[in-house]
Enzyme design. Structure first.
Site, PDB file in Angstrom:
ATOM      1  CB  SER A  62      -0.865  -0.014   1.257  1.00  0.00           C
ATOM      2  OG  SER A  62      -1.449   1.255   1.461  1.00  0.00           O
ATOM      3  CE1 TYR A  75      -4.192  -1.837   4.816  1.00  0.00           C
ATOM      4  CE2 TYR A  75      -3.531   0.409   4.298  1.00  0.00           C
ATOM      5  CZ  TYR A  75      -3.857  -0.861   3.885  1.00  0.00           C
ATOM      6  OH  TYR A  75      -3.844  -1.174   2.549  1.00  0.00           O
ATOM      7  CE  LYS A 130      -1.990  -4.674   3.207  1.00  0.00           C
ATOM      8  NZ  LYS A 130      -2.133  -5.959   2.513  1.00  0.00           N
TER       9      LYS A 130
HETATM   10  N1  UFG Z   1     -12.315  10.468   3.336  1.00  0.00           N
HETATM   11  C1  UFG Z   1     -13.326  11.350   3.702  1.00  0.00           C
HETATM   12  N2  UFG Z   1     -14.536  10.826   4.088  1.00  0.00           N
HETATM   13  C2  UFG Z   1     -14.782   9.481   4.117  1.00  0.00           C
HETATM   14  C3  UFG Z   1     -13.736   8.588   3.728  1.00  0.00           C
HETATM   15  C4  UFG Z   1     -12.516   9.116   3.358  1.00  0.00           C
HETATM   16  O1  UFG Z   1     -13.141  12.551   3.698  1.00  0.00           O
HETATM   17  O2  UFG Z   1     -15.906   9.072   4.479  1.00  0.00           O
HETATM   18  C5  UFG Z   1     -11.022  11.019   2.902  1.00  0.00           C
HETATM   19  C6  UFG Z   1      -9.879  10.552   3.774  1.00  0.00           C
HETATM   20  O3  UFG Z   1      -9.733  11.389   4.888  1.00  0.00           O
HETATM   21  C7  UFG Z   1      -8.723  10.638   2.782  1.00  0.00           C
HETATM   22  C8  UFG Z   1      -9.355  10.311   1.431  1.00  0.00           C
HETATM   23  O4  UFG Z   1     -10.751  10.522   1.619  1.00  0.00           O
HETATM   24  O5  UFG Z   1      -8.263  11.944   2.736  1.00  0.00           O
HETATM   25  C9  UFG Z   1      -9.119   8.897   0.988  1.00  0.00           C
HETATM   26  O6  UFG Z   1      -9.481   8.032   2.057  1.00  0.00           O
HETATM   27  P1  UFG Z   1      -9.689   6.457   1.856  1.00  0.00           P
HETATM   28  O7  UFG Z   1     -10.106   5.903   3.177  1.00  0.00           O
HETATM   29  O8  UFG Z   1     -10.561   6.190   0.692  1.00  0.00           O
HETATM   30  O9  UFG Z   1      -8.249   5.932   1.444  1.00  0.00           O
HETATM   31  P2  UFG Z   1      -6.830   6.128   2.167  1.00  0.00           P
HETATM   32  O10 UFG Z   1      -6.109   7.210   1.450  1.00  0.00           O
HETATM   33  O11 UFG Z   1      -6.978   6.197   3.630  1.00  0.00           O
HETATM   34  O12 UFG Z   1      -6.120   4.795   1.750  1.00  0.00           O
HETATM   35  C10 UFG Z   1      -6.471   3.560   2.299  1.00  0.00           C
HETATM   36  C11 UFG Z   1      -5.251   2.687   2.232  1.00  0.00           C
HETATM   37  C12 UFG Z   1      -4.884   2.370   0.809  1.00  0.00           C
HETATM   38  C13 UFG Z   1      -6.041   1.806   0.109  1.00  0.00           C
HETATM   39  C14 UFG Z   1      -7.204   2.734   0.217  1.00  0.00           C
HETATM   40  C15 UFG Z   1      -8.418   2.166  -0.431  1.00  0.00           C
HETATM   41  O13 UFG Z   1      -4.174   3.364   2.830  1.00  0.00           O
HETATM   42  O14 UFG Z   1      -3.866   1.406   0.829  1.00  0.00           O
HETATM   43  O15 UFG Z   1      -7.502   2.971   1.582  1.00  0.00           O
HETATM   44  O16 UFG Z   1      -8.707   0.941   0.164  1.00  0.00           O
HETATM   45  F1  UFG Z   1      -5.745   1.638  -1.189  1.00  0.00           F
END
Ligand code: UFG
Length: 339
Positions: free
Chosen positions: A128, A152, A156
């Site tokens: 990731s 998480y 990884k």
């Molecule tokens: N976000 C929101 N509201 C939500 C969900 C997310 O504002 O309800 C924001 C988060 O704060 C972040 C962005 O959207 O800024 C992306 O968040 P995600 O949870 O979709 O994804 P992440 O960047 O946290 O990534 C994680 C893992 C990755 C994985 C990804 C998708 O770190 O490895 O989730 O599964 F690929």
């Protein structure tokens, strides 16, 4: 290069796993899946077989159940493993960290032991972009130092370190660790997509459920980041581009551990994703800004050039296509696979 093989896919019913199973079957590989369905539906596997027009063999098991894993390896002439089966939500990992280490690190270790016991040397591992953590580097290359900021991401990174160590000790191992940025989208048929159990943790499934009327409004976690609109920037990548990269990685494994970023090189903010989804769906996605989510970082964007040179791969689908495909799945399956 594309010799048909028998491939064990852990987490095969999950979002990336199911799309990869379709690609593998379409390329002539035989597919065995192991999934505990803790965050996936067996219906996804029915859809995979329908789309590919070929059957697969599915097992329901926890990867840490060594006896169950041994039985799967004993029953099939497995040539290679693609290991998706893991927990993947950043915020959940800050609440139940030991569960993350147990499932993600323990599951990988149990799988490696079973592979060793059955003489299987080829592995593609789901890593990731989150392992890069708090960084100001844009874009990120594979040689940028990992600085995980949540359990998480730690789990990884620990998986990658475990693989690096065992590859040094066992030169017959051929492993690719693919560091995904943020996979989105769905199969263009609308039959296969992302259907998390319970309240979605990730951005796009939440946005899609707001658009379809299942949830009232999106919570945007923080608008005070040092980014153009204040919301976090991520490198969103179509799940079929990710799936295709797994098939290529399987064909091009070499002795030792190869680490590759899978991203597009293009960053989009949370509000960019909301706007793209509204345009693709024609629905409005109301949102309210809340405080930052623990463990989040401001910007994560890939330099995907190593994957291009090693695999001859680059992402071909943009955010518009990701949102259009995700919306097609959501509209056709408003209550997910259970509907
Ligand atoms: N976000 C929101 N509201 C939500 C969900 C997310 O504002 O309800 C924001 C988060 O704060 C972040 C962005 O959207 O800024 C992306 O968040 P995600 O949870 O979709 O994804 P992440 O960047 O946290 O990534 C994680 C893992 C990755 C994985 C990804 C998708 O770190 O490895 O989730 O599964 F690929």
């Amino acid at each position: 290069m594309n010799t048909a093989r028998t491939v064990l896919v852990t987490g095969g019913a999950g979002f990336i796993g199911s799309h990869t199973c379709v690609e593998l079957l379409e390329r002539g590989h035989d597919v065995i899946t192991v999934d505990d369905h803790s965050n996936s539906s067996p219906v996804a596997l029915d859809r995979v077989q329908k789309l590919a027009g070929r059957p697969l063999t599915a097992y329901t098991a926890d990867l840490r159940d060594r006896a169950a894993l041994d039985a799967v390896f004993a029953a099939h002439p497995i040539d290679a493993v693609i290991h998706f089966g893991a927990k993947k939500a950043v915020n959940e990992s800050t609440e139940i960290p030991l569960e993350y280490f147990d499932v993600n690190v323990g599951g990988t270790s149990a799988l490696l032991r079973a592979m060793g016991a059955h003489g299987v040397h080829d592995l593609v591992f789901s890593s990731s972009c989150s392992i890069y953590g708090e960084t100001t580097r844009v874009p990120l290359t594979e040689s940028d130092p990992p600085r995980p900021t949540n359990p998480y991401a730690h789990s990884k990174w620990m998986g990658e370190q475990m693989l690096a160590d065992v590859c040094r000790l066992l030169p017959e191992l051929r492993v690719a660790a693919l560091r995904y940025f943020n996979p989105l989208g769905a199969h263009p048929s609308g039959d296969l997509g992302e259907d998390p159990t319970g309240v979605p943790n990730n951005l796009l499934p939440y946005v899609a459920q707001v658009a379809v009327g299942r949830r009232e409004r999106l919570r945007v976690f923080g608008d005070d980041y040092p980014t153009p609109d204040g919301t976090c920037v991520r490198d969103y990548i179509h799940v079929l581009d990710v799936a295709g990269a797994h098939c290529l990685a399987l064909d091009r494994l070499v002795e030792g551990l190869q680490v590759l970023n899978l991203g597009t090189g293009v960053g989009s903010s949370v509000l960019d994703v909301v706007a793209a989804f509204e345009a693709a769906s024609g629905c409005s996605v109301p949102y309210e800004v809340q405080g930052r989510r623990p463990g989040d970082v401001a910007v994560l964007v890939a330099d995907p050039s190593r994957a291009e040179s090693v695999l001859g791969w680059h992402a071909t689908r943009d955010l518009t296509a990701m949102c259009a495909d995700a919306w097609r799945f959501q509209r056709a399956n408003p209550a997910g696979y259970a509907g």
